[in-house]
Design a protein around this motif. Structure first.
Motif, PDB file in Angstrom:
ATOM      1  N   ALA A  84       0.833  -1.199   0.000  1.00  0.00           N
ATOM      2  CA  ALA A  84       0.000   0.000   0.000  1.00  0.00           C
ATOM      3  C   ALA A  84       0.872   1.255   0.000  1.00  0.00           C
ATOM      4  O   ALA A  84       0.529   2.256  -0.644  1.00  0.00           O
ATOM      5  N   SER A  85       2.017   1.233   0.688  1.00  0.00           N
ATOM      6  CA  SER A  85       2.925   2.384   0.729  1.00  0.00           C
ATOM      7  C   SER A  85       3.464   2.707  -0.658  1.00  0.00           C
ATOM      8  O   SER A  85       3.488   3.864  -1.090  1.00  0.00           O
ATOM      9  N   VAL A  86       3.897   1.677  -1.393  1.00  0.00           N
ATOM     10  CA  VAL A  86       4.456   1.896  -2.719  1.00  0.00           C
ATOM     11  C   VAL A  86       3.369   2.330  -3.696  1.00  0.00           C
ATOM     12  O   VAL A  86       3.602   3.191  -4.572  1.00  0.00           O
ATOM     13  N   ALA A  87       2.155   1.766  -3.590  1.00  0.00           N
ATOM     14  CA  ALA A  87       1.058   2.165  -4.470  1.00  0.00           C
ATOM     15  C   ALA A  87       0.725   3.646  -4.280  1.00  0.00           C
ATOM     16  O   ALA A  87       0.502   4.374  -5.269  1.00  0.00           O
ATOM     17  N   LEU A  88       0.703   4.134  -3.051  1.00  0.00           N
ATOM     18  CA  LEU A  88       0.455   5.558  -2.792  1.00  0.00           C
ATOM     19  C   LEU A  88       1.598   6.410  -3.339  1.00  0.00           C
ATOM     20  O   LEU A  88       1.369   7.485  -3.904  1.00  0.00           O
ATOM     21  N   ARG A  93      14.879   6.472   1.331  1.00  0.00           N
ATOM     22  CA  ARG A  93      15.161   5.810   0.062  1.00  0.00           C
ATOM     23  C   ARG A  93      13.979   4.961  -0.413  1.00  0.00           C
ATOM     24  O   ARG A  93      13.898   4.609  -1.594  1.00  0.00           O
ATOM     25  N   THR A  94      13.068   4.617   0.509  1.00  0.00           N
ATOM     26  CA  THR A  94      11.890   3.814   0.160  1.00  0.00           C
ATOM     27  C   THR A  94      10.662   4.417   0.829  1.00  0.00           C
ATOM     28  O   THR A  94      10.766   5.125   1.840  1.00  0.00           O
ATOM     29  N   ALA A  95       9.486   4.125   0.270  1.00  0.00           N
ATOM     30  CA  ALA A  95       8.224   4.590   0.866  1.00  0.00           C
ATOM     31  C   ALA A  95       7.788   3.701   2.019  1.00  0.00           C
ATOM     32  O   ALA A  95       6.952   4.102   2.838  1.00  0.00           O
ATOM     33  N   SER A  96       8.364   2.496   2.107  1.00  0.00           N
ATOM     34  CA  SER A  96       7.930   1.519   3.105  1.00  0.00           C
ATOM     35  C   SER A  96       8.846   1.460   4.329  1.00  0.00           C
ATOM     36  O   SER A  96       8.427   0.979   5.386  1.00  0.00           O
ATOM     37  N   GLY A  97      10.114   1.898   4.175  1.00  0.00           N
ATOM     38  CA  GLY A  97      11.063   1.778   5.271  1.00  0.00           C
ATOM     39  C   GLY A  97      11.874   0.511   5.227  1.00  0.00           C
ATOM     40  O   GLY A  97      12.690   0.259   6.129  1.00  0.00           O
ATOM     41  N   LEU A  98      11.662  -0.318   4.180  1.00  0.00           N
ATOM     42  CA  LEU A  98      12.494  -1.512   4.028  1.00  0.00           C
ATOM     43  C   LEU A  98      13.958  -1.094   3.908  1.00  0.00           C
ATOM     44  O   LEU A  98      14.281  -0.033   3.361  1.00  0.00           O
ATOM     45  N   THR A  99      14.856  -1.922   4.395  1.00  0.00           N
ATOM     46  CA  THR A  99      16.275  -1.581   4.459  1.00  0.00           C
ATOM     47  C   THR A  99      16.819  -1.195   3.098  1.00  0.00           C
ATOM     48  O   THR A  99      16.617  -1.914   2.103  1.00  0.00           O
ATOM     49  N   ALA A 100      17.492  -0.048   3.057  1.00  0.00           N
ATOM     50  CA  ALA A 100      18.084   0.453   1.812  1.00  0.00           C
ATOM     51  C   ALA A 100      19.362   1.198   2.151  1.00  0.00           C
ATOM     52  O   ALA A 100      19.469   1.837   3.212  1.00  0.00           O
ATOM     53  N   VAL A 101      20.338   1.136   1.255  1.00  0.00           N
ATOM     54  CA  VAL A 101      21.609   1.807   1.455  1.00  0.00           C
ATOM     55  C   VAL A 101      21.391   3.323   1.463  1.00  0.00           C
ATOM     56  O   VAL A 101      20.738   3.870   0.573  1.00  0.00           O
ATOM     57  N   GLY A 102      21.919   3.984   2.470  1.00  0.00           N
ATOM     58  CA  GLY A 102      21.800   5.434   2.571  1.00  0.00           C
ATOM     59  C   GLY A 102      20.569   5.911   3.301  1.00  0.00           C
ATOM     60  O   GLY A 102      20.439   7.101   3.600  1.00  0.00           O
TER      61      GLY A 102
END
Length: 425
Positions: A259-263, A293-302
């Motif tokens: 839902a986060s990415v769709a928004l 770096r992401t709309a969901s908060g999933l682990t991402a570099v930076g």
């Protein structure tokens, strides 16, 4: 005739001898006579006359200096015009030059021509001491102001610097911020500015942007990228249309990544562009060390945030009525018949829980940010890097309200003692 010439020669020799005998005596008198003529105006005493001109000149200079020193008190009382006139006299100017060439050293307070020579007065204090003295009133004044402010401000913690508090020993979280929701003041902190992965707590920024950008009835298309997000998710179907209201609730309660990415794609066109918008929005809302770096908060570099930033963001978001209403709900049903359960167990377990957002990834560990109210006092608690989040949260909430109560009692005591009303909440 010869006898007459001899007689005249003897007379001439006799006269020449008399002239040579008389001439040295006249030479000595000629050397002495100018002295009394030039100094006749000075009240000098009788001095022994010597044949050396240098000795006579030195004696006259000493006499002139003594005469000027004797006349000093009288000349002080004279007007400035007379003193100037006395300096201009030629005879005294010559005497000053003669006295200057004398081997006798001049005294520091000697008077020349009736006018005192200027004296150099050395400072009684070194420059550094004088500089410190000039700053001392300001320092004292600043100190009084600081003391006044410290007396008015609530004292939440009495733990000396460098020591570990009891509450710190009882929690597993690596980074903590307990904040006064009304004033934004710090009640307790533990490495609050240490950057860490925020996990799903960053979804509060995603939801706030969606609430400001979309209407509840706006239609959201679901892409394959959005549908492919890992759990937690609400399993959106590709190609199906959903209402913005349902997806925002799914983000805040069920922490749905899809839902986060769709928004994000609906608002900015892509998740990357939306992440940049999240970073800018977070800075405007008080989070200066947050990078998305992401709309969901999933682990991402930076990607990063801090406990202080999360507390500031949630404090800001709770001032938005629609956000505060949604995060307070324990269950919400969607328009297509799906029931959403809030992941925030504090709503069931902790007294005074108003709303919050949970998060977890392997890199971030357990994260949480939420708001609590008891006895008209409100605090915000942010936790990052915890291994026992709910136990940590309970200890920190109780500790925060205890310190708020102690601070309130301290303010009441200050007001009763001074008769002043504190402005600190």
């Amino acid at each position: 005739m010869f006898a007459m010439q001899r007689y005249l020669s003897l007379v001439l020799l006799f006269l020449i001898g008399i002239i040579f005998l008389v001439h040295p005596a006249m030479d000595v008198q000629g050397a002495q006579s100018p002295v009394p003529l030039k100094t006749s105006k000075q009240p000098t005493t009788t001095t022994t006359v010597k044949s050396s001109k240098k000795t006579a000149t030195t004696t006259q200079s000493s006499a002139a200096a003594k005469t000027q020193t004797t006349q000093q008190p009288a000349q002080k009382k004279q007007p400035a015009a007379k003193s100037t006139a006395s300096v201009a006299e030629p005879s005294k100017a010559k005497q000053q030059q003669t006295a200057a060439s004398s081997p006798t050293p001049a005294k520091p307070n000697a008077v020349a021509g009736g006018v005192k020579q200027p004296q150099v007065v050395k400072p009684t204090q070194p420059a550094a001491v004088a500089k410190r003295a000039s700053r001392s009133p300001q320092t004292v004044k600043t100190g009084k102001k600081a003391a006044s402010r410290s007396a008015e401000a609530p004292v939440y913690s009495t733990v000396p610097a460098g020591c570990v508090s009891e509450i710190d020993k009882q929690i597993s979280a690596r980074s903590v911020m307990v904040m006064d929701a009304e004033s934004g003041g710090t009640i307790f902190e533990k490495m609050p500015d240490n950057p860490r992965q925020p996990a799903s707590t960053i979804k509060i920024v995603t939801a706030m942007i969606a609430l400001k950008s979309l209407q509840n009835d706006d239609i959201i298309d679901v892409s394959s990228h959005a549908a492919s997000m890992p759990s937690s998710k609400i399993f959106l179907d590709v190609g199906r249309n959903y209402r913005a209201n349902d997806l925002i609730n799914a983000v805040l309660l069920a922490s749905a990544n899809d839902a986060s990415v769709a928004l994000a794609e609906k608002i900015a066109g892509s998740e990357d562009k939306f992440a940049n918008l999240m970073t800018l929005s977070a800075r405007m809302w008080g989070a200066r060390n947050t990078i998305c770096r992401t709309a969901s908060g999933l682990t991402a570099v930076g990607q990063q945030s801090t406990a202080r930033d999360l507390a500031n963001l949630f404090r800001y978001a709770m001032q938005h009525d629609e956000f505060a209403r949604r995060v307070h709900e324990k269950f919400i049903s969607t328009s297509y018949g799906k029931s959403l359960r809030n992941h925030n167990r504090a709503l069931w377990r902790l007294d005074g829980a108003v709303g919050g957002k949970t998060g977890y990834t392997v890199a971030a560990r357990q994260t949480y940010v939420g708001q609590f109210t008891r006895d008209d006092q409100t605090i915000v608690v942010a936790i990052m890097g915890s291994e026992s989040m709910w136990a940590d949260l309970e200890k920190l909430v109780n500790y925060g309200f205890q310190k708020k109560k102690e601070g309130q009692l301290a303010r009441v005591g200050f007001e009763s003692a001074t008769g002043k009303t504190s402005q600190v909440n």
